[in-house]
Design an enzyme around this catalytic site. Structure first.
Site, short mmCIF file in Angstrom:
data_model
loop_
_atom_site.label_atom_id
_atom_site.label_comp_id
_atom_site.label_asym_id
_atom_site.label_seq_id
_atom_site.Cartn_x
_atom_site.Cartn_y
_atom_site.Cartn_z
N ASP A 243 42.29 20.44 86.63
CA ASP A 243 41.95 20.33 88.04
C ASP A 243 40.46 19.97 88.13
OD1 ASP A 243 42.20 20.73 90.90
OD2 ASP A 243 41.07 22.57 90.58
N THR B 275 43.71 15.92 90.81
CA THR B 275 42.94 16.49 91.91
C THR B 275 43.52 16.08 93.25
OG1 THR B 275 40.74 16.58 92.93
CG2 THR B 275 41.35 14.55 91.83
N ASP C 118 47.21 25.49 91.16
CA ASP C 118 47.28 25.07 89.76
C ASP C 118 48.30 25.89 88.98
OD1 ASP C 118 45.13 23.19 90.04
OD2 ASP C 118 43.75 24.87 90.02
#
Length: 1273
Positions: A543, A824, A984
């Site tokens: 991420d 992202t 995530d």
């Protein structure tokens, strides 16, 4: 990165009455649509990732009041119809085809409607293709149909008997333990015997209990299995005892419960659904409760959810105004709550309440959950709705999915080969015995190994043995052989690996180089099963926000009314601004020109727009202002760093939010206090991607203030005027400029609401907020009524700085042959800028950008890119890989020779393909919606794996998991995912190794991870140092255990062949058992924990050394066969040298067995010593001490008169030939191995051997030459 499903939310208000003050509307209304799909969206991503803090328009009363009058909008109802088409009430039915396994967004659509512009960016042409119809994935669907059940839960307030008499609600006693006294033994054994090896040894022990097969003593044969089972059972029992102790402590805590009109103490475990509970400040909530009243007159309460999700920021919860003013002591209470059945979603609660004749809706902001703590609030009173195991905290307490080491799966393959060897040896012994019996069947009374009658003098003299005939004796011989050769399958290996992994984890946790002083967090090992996988990682999926960056937002620039402002100079007090009253925790940089504009006397044009802009930032958010003791210093607690940064920036420019209640907010506007009534709040969700608030000014003007991601905002902004067009164009230019600088962006807009619009919104909102079915969809429709024809105010730009050491870490990982992919939610321009700054992208890379709006276009873009760069298909690439046709660094696996004629005309690449240039693939989430389906996944896989870097922008949480699965399911390469937020979690759990960052967003990622750390830069040391060490150690450990047991078994095999296949043994039963448990186990564990082939400095200096894990140098099938050949040789030496030396002597069989026992123990320990790379004191003690312990045990066993080997060691030790025999065995057995190592290291050294030599010589070469480079030259 912040969690897109904030715990902070406000409740839905009752029907709004225009002639009443806002205070009567209850608390902040919110879109109660937070479910499993929005769980992973980031609230902070509104800036550039789909969810940031939301601004609101707040305007000074006195000088500006006349400037804001509600304007009449005659076209409102047409807008209403249009938005009804955009937000159909219809939910996707199960029968609809799910074309995307990892869909990014919730995209319900009616049969005849097209996608709305804000549902998928640039999706205007999507509806042209039937295949492009996307429905949400089942794991990301909104749980909006919870009340479609026939039996919603009914909670009768203050009437637990009526509440529980018709329903079997759970009590409030929690049970986290796994066993009870009665179930411990059977349940624990059942769990342990899930390991197939344990079943194998149980069968061996059972066979040995049969009289014809009792090769070893019956008790002795059970010892290894009982030892392993006992150790594991004691460990499990201790852990469960601690759980029982914790449960008792938790269940016996006390809380104030309303009984007979008064509050009395009651144990937590006895609390029932329907009871009214009072919680005081700093106390922990015993169950899930709906708030009825708080010590705050407006019904506001602050809670801390650290025990639930790890977040330390305070969250607000509200009691409805209808209940907040009632007394709950000494008076009767009447009411019923109709709510959903228990579920895991901590970010949503859907219910209605009938209270004292009033009916109103409840949302997630009206419920407080078990495990949370009450803060900054004197007391709260609530009614219990969920208890015990049905609370949301307990429903979410399930452990993350277990993962299995890849090396352990390879080990099972070799175990199968050993099983085949074992079977062959047993067959040989059984057939040999059968043939021998056939040949000597008439001599069995006189032969030494098989006799039909006893020859010994005594009671049995002349009696017959139990002889079962040749066929049965042959079969019994086969079974007896399995018992004798049982340790060919090493049961001790499982215990040894567990101990070694625990030791490795201890040293990883204690590594001070991975200690984050800023957060005070140490490295955490949350899984002990996959330590060695850290040394074989090929792909890292990371991420960006909070992982590569600090997630500490700073307001940098703003576009206001089409003009960009920004300054790096700190704010200084001037005569223009006057004295700043409020003190913030950190200094905010302001733009002097913008400050002058805000202090102009004329309230029109740009100044009016600037006022609205900063009032929006100060008012439209869920930030909680906390005043310090001096009433001047102010601290902001918010759901995300983005919100805090925007509110702090507004304060720096003179617009300070200093009070928030359920129905209003108060803002200090350059010294003037402005109170604004909050009429309603539509929270951010993943469909709208924006947030709006409806506020009333003191002059009764009503405005809606909206903020959101640019892709969703520009579709609802009006540009009817020439001035509007100018602001539109300039703001878009500024957004591109900010994104290219790596800043996170957010668009701000507002508009007046007419009386008719407000009335219609109130009616729709009342209907939607009290609906028990499809509430989220209806609330989205309601929001669409007011989120249209907005006036653009400007945009914000927030900086999220890179963490220390990120560029250097990424560069080292790439040198190590690891591909780093960044996934992202940021805009493409922002992600590219961050990629360049962290050295993920380099200027010499050829960028391939895939931004498709349909399935056909995405397919064309992928095929065009593959043709342009001559990306090979999977089969051709595998052929080349088999021939060793790889690039230098191992991650550019395609030929870059290209022809201009091969590039289709519609490709979007701006540059011609250049040979020998690394590729970077940049793809957005909208394209992934169409690509992540079966017929396009292969195209993406082939293109992506041919690139050095992959950058995915605007991706949803489930798309992250889909990208990881794309690699994991198609290759044998190890994957690692690293992130810091709730969005995530799916990616972390999907990857082979999951790493959580202890960041600003709580501990959801940490709790779901296998390993956790404080900074991304620690990943370099984790993989290149500890990962390398762990892999080398475990790989050698497995091979050595196979060798150690096989050499012992083969030695017994040769002996059985010399004793007429009789399965007799020259070794005592205890020597056979102690061999792998005591004699040789300790050195294996010590070397597995402490041995180091290279120092950490060398491994960090030369990242290419990590490639040994990629090439499986420490453990592979070739090494296994070489080890087995060496084992075969050593076993022959062990058996035949003593046999040859003592062939003419009168030595007895037990003396020979004693010699073999000592010889094999010394041999395997010297063998281990030859491979030790780093000798420390504990290694010397373990290796040489085990030989001493073996002698000591032999002395003790040979001193017991009842044993047949009595006094043998003492007689042997007197003879010089005994010691010479042992020495000769060691030299002859290990000589081939020694010569092989010398020749290989001299002529074909590995990278590790070269680096080790350099370490020893203290001369490091300027450039490490890898084995691959040597081969190519």
């Amino acid at each position: 990165m912040t969690s897109g499903l904030p715990l902070l939310s406000s409740s839905d208000p009752p029907p709004l009455k225009l002639n009443k003050s806002a205070g009567s509307f209850g608390c902040l209304c919110r879109d109660a649509s937070f479910t499993s799909s929005t769980l992973d969206d980031k609230q902070s991503n509104l800036t550039s990732e789909e969810g940031d803090s939301s601004p609101s328009d707040i305007f000074p009363d006195k000088p500006l009041a006349q400037a804001y009058r509600p304007a009449l909008k005659k076209q409102f109802y047409s807008a209403d119809l249009r938005y009804h088409q955009r937000f159909p009430l219809e939910c996707p039915t199960p029968g609809r085809k799910r074309q995307v396994a990892w869909g990014s967004m919730d995209l319900p659509r009616s049969n005849n409607s097209s996608f709305s512009p804000f549902e998928i960016s640039r999706a205007s042409s999507v509806g042209q293709n039937k295949k492009s119809e996307r429905v949400r994935h089942k794991s990301s669907q909104f749980e909006e149909n919870l009340f479609q059940e026939e039996n919603p839960r009914l909670i009768y307030i203050d009437d637990p008997r009526k509440t529980n008499e018709n329903y079997e609600f759970s009590d409030n006693e929690i049970r986290t333990s796994r066993y009870t006294i009665i179930t411990f033994l059977p349940k624990n054994l059942f769990i342990q015997f899930h390991r197939v090896a344990y079943l194998y040894f149980l069968a061996i022990a059972a066979l040995n209990q049969l009289p014809p097969l009792a090769v070893f003593g019956r008790t002795v044969s059970l010892f290894p299995l009982l030892f392993v089972l006992s150790v594991t059972a004691v460990k499990d029992g201790y852990e469960d005892w601690r759980r029982h102790r914790s449960d008792r402590k938790e269940n016996n805590r006390e809380a104030l419960v309303r009984q007979g009109g008064q509050f009395h103490l009651k144990r937590w475990k006895n609390i029932q659904a329907g009871e009214v509970v009072k919680i005081c400040s700093d106390e922990t909530l015993p169950c899930d409760m709906v708030l009825l009243r708080t010590s705050d007159p407006s019904g506001l309460a602050y809670i801390q959810t650290m025990n639930l999700d790890g977040e330390s920021n305070l969250k607000t919860r509200y009691a409805r105004q209808e209940t907040a003013s009632d007394e709950f002591e000494g008076c009767a209470i009447s009411g019923v709550i109709t709510c959903e059945q228990p579920n895991r979603n901590i970010y949503e609660f859907t219910a209605n309440m009938d209270f004292n004749g009033h009916k109103f809706s409840l949302s997630q902001s009206n419920i407080v959950l078990r495990g949370c703590q009450l803060k900054n609030t004197e007391w709260v009173i609530g009614v219990v709705v969920y208890t015990g195991q049905e609370t949301k905290a307990m429903l979410n307490s399930a452990a993350s999915p277990s993962k299995r080491s890849k090396l352990e799966s390879y080990m099972n393959r070799e175990t199968m080969w050993l099983s085949i060897f074992l079977f062959i040896m047993c067959v040989v012994v059984a057939l040999g015995m059968g043939l021998w019996l056939v040949r000597h069947k008439y001599q069995l009374d006189t032969l030494p190994f098989y006799r039909k009658r006893y020859f010994t003098v005594g009671k049995k003299e002349g009696k017959t043995y139990k002889y079962y005939g040749i066929p049965m004796e042959t079969f019994f011989s086969f079974l007896s052989s399995i018992i004798v050769f049982q340790i060919m399958i090493p049961i001790s290996l499982y215990i040894t690996m567990e101990l070694v992994r625990i030791g490795q984890s201890y040293f990883m946790i204690g590594d001070n180089h991975m200690y984050d002083s800023s957060s005070g967090s140490r490295f955490q090992c949350r899984s002990l099963n996959i330590n060695e996988d850290l040394g074989q990682i090929r792909y890292i999926f990371s991420d960006k926000t909070g992982t590569l960056t600090e997630n500490k937002m700073e307001f940098r620039k703003a576009s206001v009314c089409g003009k960009s402002y920004g300054s790096s100079l700190p704010w200084l007090e001037t005569s223009i601004t006057g004295t700043q009253r409020w003190k913030l925790k950190s200094e905010i940089a302001v733009d002097p020109e913008l400050m002058k504009l805000l202090h102009k006397e004329v309230i029109e044009g740009e100044r009016l727009c600037a006022h609205e802009f900063f009032l929006t930032l100060a008012a439209c958010n869920t930030v909680i202002p906390i005043l310090q003791d001096d009433t001047v210093s102010i601290d902001y607690q918010g759901e995300s760093p983005d919100e805090q940064a925007l509110v702090a920036a507004a304060s720096a420019y003179g617009y300070t939010l200093f009070e928030r209640t359920s129905g209003h907010i108060v803002v200090d506007v350059n010294g003037e206090t402005l109170r604004l009534d909050v009429l309603g709040l539509h929270e951010f969700d993943s469909v709208r991607k924006r947030m709006s608030v409806v506020i009333r000014f003191p002059n009764n003007a009503v405005k809606v203030l909206v903020k959101g991601a640019d892709t969703s905002m520009f579709s609802v902004i009006s540009k009817d005027t020439e001035r509007g067009d100018h602001i539109w164009e300039e703001t878009q230019k500024h957004l591109v400029e900010y994104s290219s600088e790596g800043l996170r962006t957010l668009v701000v807009a507002a508009r007046d609401l007419t009386v008719a619009e407000l009335e219609l919104w109130q009616i729709r909102y009342e209907d939607a907020s009290t609906s028990l079915t499809d509430r989220a969809a209806k609330l989205r429709q309601t929001a669409a009524l007011i989120e249209c024809n907005l006036n653009l105010l400007g945009a914000t730009a927030i900086e999220d700085k890179l963490q220390d050491g990120v560029p250097e870490t990424i560069e080292s990982l790439r040198q190590a042959g690891i591909k780093v992919w960044v996934l992202t939610g940021d805009k493409q321009e922002t992600a590219i800028s961050i990629g360049l700054s962290c050295k993920l992208l380099t200027t010499d890379m050829q960028q391939i950008i895939i931004n498709g709006n349909s399935e056909i276009e995405c397919r064309n873009l992928l095929v065009g890119a593959k043709n342009k760069y001559l990306v090979k298909s999977l089969s051709r690439r595998n052929e080349d890989f088999g021939r060793g046709n790889n690039s230098e660094n191992g991650y550019h696996e395609v030929s870059l020779r290209t022809k201009s004629s091969q590039m289709p005309q519609w490709t979007v690449f701006k540059e011609e393909a250049k040979p020998n240039v690394p590729l970077a693939l940049i793809i957005d989430g909208n394209s992934l919606v169409y690509i992540l389906e079966k017929d396009l996944e292969l195209e993406l896989f082939e293109l992506a794996t041919s690139c050095s870097v992959v950058l995915c922008c605007r991706v949803a949480p489930l798309q992250k998991a889909g990208i990881v699965d794309l690699i994991k399911s198609r290759t044998d390469d190890m994957t690692l995912a690293i992130g810091d937020g709730a969005n995530d979690v799916s990616m972390i759990q999907m990857a082979d190794v999951g790493v959580g960052i202890c960041g600003q967003e709580g501990r959801q990622a940490v709790m779901a991870s296998d390993f956790a750390m404080g900074q991304f830069r620690f990943l370099k040391r984790l993989l290149l140092v500890h990962g390398h060490w762990n892999y080398q150690r475990i790989g050698y450990l497995v091979l050595y255990n196979f060798y150690r047991n096989a050499v012992f078994v083969l030695m017994l095999f040769w002996y059985i062949l010399y004793t007429a296949f009789s399965t007799t043994s020259a070794l005592t039963d205890w020597s056979s058992v102690f061999y792998s448990v005591i004699y040789t186990s300790v050195p294996t564990v010590i070397v597995g924990i402490w041995d180091k082939d290279l120092s950490d400095k060398t491994l960090l200096r030369y990242p290419k050394l990590y490639g040994a894990g990629h090439r499986h140098e420490a453990y592979n099938l070739r090494l296994f066969w070489i080890t087995m050949i060496d084992t075969l040789w050593q076993s022959l030496v062990l058996f035949y040298i003593p046999l040859f030396i003592y062939s003419e002597s009168s030595i007895d069989i037990w003396s020979m067995g004693s010699l073999w026992t000592i010889s094999v123990v010394v041999l395997v320990n010297i063998h281990l010593a030859m491979d030790v790379q780093r000798w420390v004191s504990i290694t010397h003690i373990a290796v040489w001490g085990s030989i001493v312990i073996t002698y000591a045990c032999m002395v003790v066993l040979d001193s017991i008169p009842v044993f047949p080997n009595y006094w043998t060691i003492f007689r042997l030790a007197k003879s010089p030939s005994y010691w010479l025999t042992i020495l000769l065995i060691i030299v002859v057995a290990l000589l081939p191995r020694f010569l092989f190592k010398v020749v290989r290291q001299a002529f074909w050294p590995s990278d590790i051997q070269v680096a080790r030599e350099a370490e020893i010589l203290k001369k490091f070469p300027d450039r490490m030459v890898s084995k691959e480079n040597q081969t190519s030259t």
